[in-house]
Scaffold this motif. Structure first.
Motif, PDB file in Angstrom:
ATOM      1  N   VAL A 373       4.974  20.879 -70.805  1.00  0.00           N
ATOM      2  CA  VAL A 373       4.156  21.943 -71.400  1.00  0.00           C
ATOM      3  C   VAL A 373       4.959  23.233 -71.502  1.00  0.00           C
ATOM      4  O   VAL A 373       5.759  23.561 -70.616  1.00  0.00           O
ATOM      5  N   ARG A 374       4.707  23.971 -72.574  1.00  0.00           N
ATOM      6  CA  ARG A 374       5.223  25.320 -72.727  1.00  0.00           C
ATOM      7  C   ARG A 374       4.121  26.166 -73.361  1.00  0.00           C
ATOM      8  O   ARG A 374       3.461  25.729 -74.301  1.00  0.00           O
ATOM      9  N   GLY A 375       3.919  27.367 -72.836  1.00  0.00           N
ATOM     10  CA  GLY A 375       2.878  28.226 -73.372  1.00  0.00           C
ATOM     11  C   GLY A 375       3.013  29.643 -72.863  1.00  0.00           C
ATOM     12  O   GLY A 375       4.106  30.072 -72.465  1.00  0.00           O
ATOM     13  N   GLN A 376       1.882  30.376 -72.864  1.00  0.00           N
ATOM     14  CA  GLN A 376       1.866  31.760 -72.386  1.00  0.00           C
ATOM     15  C   GLN A 376       0.666  31.950 -71.467  1.00  0.00           C
ATOM     16  O   GLN A 376      -0.393  31.341 -71.668  1.00  0.00           O
ATOM     17  N   LEU A 377       0.851  32.791 -70.465  1.00  0.00           N
ATOM     18  CA  LEU A 377      -0.264  33.183 -69.613  1.00  0.00           C
ATOM     19  C   LEU A 377      -1.171  34.128 -70.394  1.00  0.00           C
ATOM     20  O   LEU A 377      -0.706  35.085 -71.013  1.00  0.00           O
ATOM     21  N   SER A 382       3.158  36.208 -70.648  1.00  0.00           N
ATOM     22  CA  SER A 382       4.437  35.716 -70.121  1.00  0.00           C
ATOM     23  C   SER A 382       4.613  34.226 -70.426  1.00  0.00           C
ATOM     24  O   SER A 382       3.655  33.449 -70.383  1.00  0.00           O
ATOM     25  N   THR A 383       5.841  33.846 -70.716  1.00  0.00           N
ATOM     26  CA  THR A 383       6.147  32.437 -70.976  1.00  0.00           C
ATOM     27  C   THR A 383       5.961  31.610 -69.717  1.00  0.00           C
ATOM     28  O   THR A 383       6.399  31.994 -68.624  1.00  0.00           O
ATOM     29  N   VAL A 384       5.320  30.468 -69.872  1.00  0.00           N
ATOM     30  CA  VAL A 384       5.134  29.547 -68.759  1.00  0.00           C
ATOM     31  C   VAL A 384       5.560  28.156 -69.210  1.00  0.00           C
ATOM     32  O   VAL A 384       5.325  27.763 -70.355  1.00  0.00           O
ATOM     33  N   THR A 385       6.249  27.453 -68.327  1.00  0.00           N
ATOM     34  CA  THR A 385       6.611  26.062 -68.566  1.00  0.00           C
ATOM     35  C   THR A 385       6.104  25.232 -67.399  1.00  0.00           C
ATOM     36  O   THR A 385       5.831  25.758 -66.319  1.00  0.00           O
ATOM     37  N   GLY A 386       5.977  23.941 -67.601  1.00  0.00           N
ATOM     38  CA  GLY A 386       5.515  23.071 -66.527  1.00  0.00           C
ATOM     39  C   GLY A 386       5.274  21.678 -67.062  1.00  0.00           C
ATOM     40  O   GLY A 386       5.746  21.309 -68.144  1.00  0.00           O
ATOM     41  N   LEU A 403      -6.431  29.988 -68.364  1.00  0.00           N
ATOM     42  CA  LEU A 403      -5.283  30.704 -67.792  1.00  0.00           C
ATOM     43  C   LEU A 403      -4.063  30.621 -68.695  1.00  0.00           C
ATOM     44  O   LEU A 403      -3.289  31.570 -68.799  1.00  0.00           O
ATOM     45  N   VAL A 404      -3.872  29.482 -69.361  1.00  0.00           N
ATOM     46  CA  VAL A 404      -2.661  29.233 -70.149  1.00  0.00           C
ATOM     47  C   VAL A 404      -3.027  28.884 -71.583  1.00  0.00           C
ATOM     48  O   VAL A 404      -3.943  28.081 -71.830  1.00  0.00           O
ATOM     49  N   LYS A 405      -2.326  29.468 -72.527  1.00  0.00           N
ATOM     50  CA  LYS A 405      -2.493  29.168 -73.945  1.00  0.00           C
ATOM     51  C   LYS A 405      -1.284  28.393 -74.439  1.00  0.00           C
ATOM     52  O   LYS A 405      -0.150  28.813 -74.255  1.00  0.00           O
ATOM     53  N   MET A 406      -1.543  27.235 -75.066  1.00  0.00           N
ATOM     54  CA  MET A 406      -0.495  26.441 -75.673  1.00  0.00           C
ATOM     55  C   MET A 406      -0.710  26.417 -77.179  1.00  0.00           C
ATOM     56  O   MET A 406      -1.663  27.013 -77.682  1.00  0.00           O
TER      57      MET A 406
END
Length: 480
Positions: A373-377, A382-386, A403-406
């Motif tokens: 997954v890659r998205g934004q908080l 902020s960029t988030v990966t997981g 919490l997270v938008k993809m």
């Protein structure tokens, strides 16, 4: 001549995973196209491949040491324990079903076909394959139908190196005893020994090394020193090492009975401003800025475990005093109203009340979501990966505040007052931007920049430097 070299250990946690990672980086530096391999892994720390398969976390780290993306062929059989006697069996990255230990023992003949198929594909593609064993080859009760240690080595006819941890004590007994319990053909397959985690004056060890070589007729390929402040993601055991330098934020993580992917917290545990404590059974959750409920392989059973330790009351008190609360994967499911398991995916069928902090319910399904997954908080951009590894489908009003938008969907939830958040994403703290934003939410007002990704690379290189200095790499190359 063979393309395959196998590292087996005298005990669990002898250093097999680290040895394979270090050797892979050494070979990659020499321009050798190398791949890691572990026939069978039993661990609750797992990683997701680009194609949506699940493998052991250690093999993902070893792939990184080779300069490769993780593949399911690097770990064709993964066992994820969900009780003291049973585990979910994952073949080539996909969950097969749950099996009791006795049933899996009989199934291993079929599992070996998956192991050999993956190994052959790697041999066809790569110049070298470095293999990690599991546990110890001297476990007499597990020798029949073995696919993880000597059973595999005999099947593919590869040389073996035995590694032992001198920091435990009894290193010569470990090596000589392990060798003595092997068959004649297996003893001949062992080409030499590595002694791991030595501290002190090496000259005081020399007489023992001389005796070992004379007694066994096999060389000691090197003695690896104990590396202070060294970190690679653990295969399964939770590290007790703390790295607090200038603590500004206190974080507590209750250790659930089936905690999964505790490597989620390595980037926090190693952060110079964070004091992260793993809270074991029988201990209260200490006063903290942030409490994180981790992933679980058996969410309903771990809800019962959480309550039996009084942690539900500790969390209530923590929230009353203004502390922040976060749940990851199974821990996120616990924050809802109820967890349903109508098919008995993780154990006995039924439903268990959640903690009720976020208004949603979760139903476990027989098909896992496995995805990088890659998205934004939402709260910071902020960029988030997981990566996602879960069988649950969550539904309810709380999910309207994700919490997270993809690109095409959203994940997680956050309370209206911003005190509680949850997400299905493992590795949510690994990206520097997301980690800094989440720590700021938790109360770290002046966070220092901390590059966790660069730290991992430095430690892999540090390991390879040590191997090139301390081990007989030329002998190993000659066997490949």
């Amino acid at each position: 001549m063979t393309k395959t070299l196998m590292i087996q250990g005298c005990t669990s946690d002898a250093g097999k995973s680290v040895a394979v990672a270090g050797l892979c980086r050494v070979l990659a530096r020499k321009g050798i196209k190398v791949a890691p391999f572990k026939p069978q892994n039993m661990a609750l720390n797992s990683a997701v491949t680009a194609e949506g398969g699940e493998i052991g976390r250690a093999q993902a780290v070893q792939a990184r040491a080779c300069g490769l993306a993780p593949r399911t062929d690097f770990n064709p059989v993964l066992l994820k324990p969900n009780s003291d006697t049973g585990a979910q069996v994952i073949i080539h990255g996909k969950a097969l079903n749950n099996m009791e230990a006795a049933d899996y023992h009989d199934y291993k003949r079929r599992a070996m076909n998956a192991v050999l198929a993956s190994h052959q594909r790697l041999v066809d593609e790569f110049d070298a394959v470095v293999v990690e064993g599991a546990g110890s080859p001297a476990e007499i009760n597990l020798r029949e139908n073995d696919i993880a240690n000597m059973g595999f080595a005999e099947a593919v006819d590869c040389p073996v190196i035995l590694i032992a941890d001198i920091d435990r004590g009894g290193v010569f007994a470990h090596l000589v005893g392990t060798l003595a319990l092997l068959s004649t053909s297996e003893q001949a397959r062992v080409r030499g020994f590595i002694i791991n985690r030595f501290r002190g004056d090496i000259s005081l060890l020399q007489s023992g090394l001389d005796w070992l070589e004379e007694h066994t007729g096999k060389p000691v390929l090197g003695v690896l020193p104990y590396l202070q402040d060294f970190h690679l993601e653990a295969e399964d055991a939770i590290s007790s090492q703390q790295h607090v330098q200038d603590c500004a934020l206190n974080v507590a993580v209750p250790v659930l009975s089936r905690i999964s992917n505790h490597t989620d917290f390595d980037a926090l545990r190693l952060h110079p401003q964070v004091n992260l404590q793993f809270v074991g059974p029988g201990r209260p959750i200490p006063s903290s800025d942030l409490v994180i409920l981790p992933g679980s392989k058996n969410t309903r059973r771990d809800l019962d475990f959480l309550r039996s330790n009084g942690w539900d009351k500790d969390i209530q008190r923590h929230l009353r005093y203004g502390g922040k609360l976060m749940g990851i994967c199974g821990g996120f499911q616990m924050l809802g109203n109820v967890v349903h398991d109508p098919q008995g995916i993780e154990g006995e069928a039924g439903s268990t009340p959640g903690l009720g902090y976020l208004d949603f319910e979760t139903t476990l399904k027989d098909k896992k979501r496995l995805q990088q997954v890659r998205g934004q908080l939402f709260n910071s951009g902020s960029t988030v990966t997981g990566y996602e590894i879960h069988a649950g489908i969550s539904e309810g009003p709380a999910l309207q505040s994700p919490l997270v938008k993809m690109d095409s969907r959203v994940d997680g939830a956050q309370s209206a007052d911003g005190q509680i958040i949850g997400s299905y994403l493992h590795g949510i703290f690994d990206h520097n931007d997301a980690r800094q934003s989440l720590l700021s939410w938790a109360g770290l007002s002046k966070g220092k920049r901390f590059d966790y990704d660069a730290l991992i690379e430095r430690n892999i290189d540090r390991l390879a430097d040590c191997f090139e200095e301390q081990l007989d790499i030329e002998a190993m190359l000659s066997w490949l």
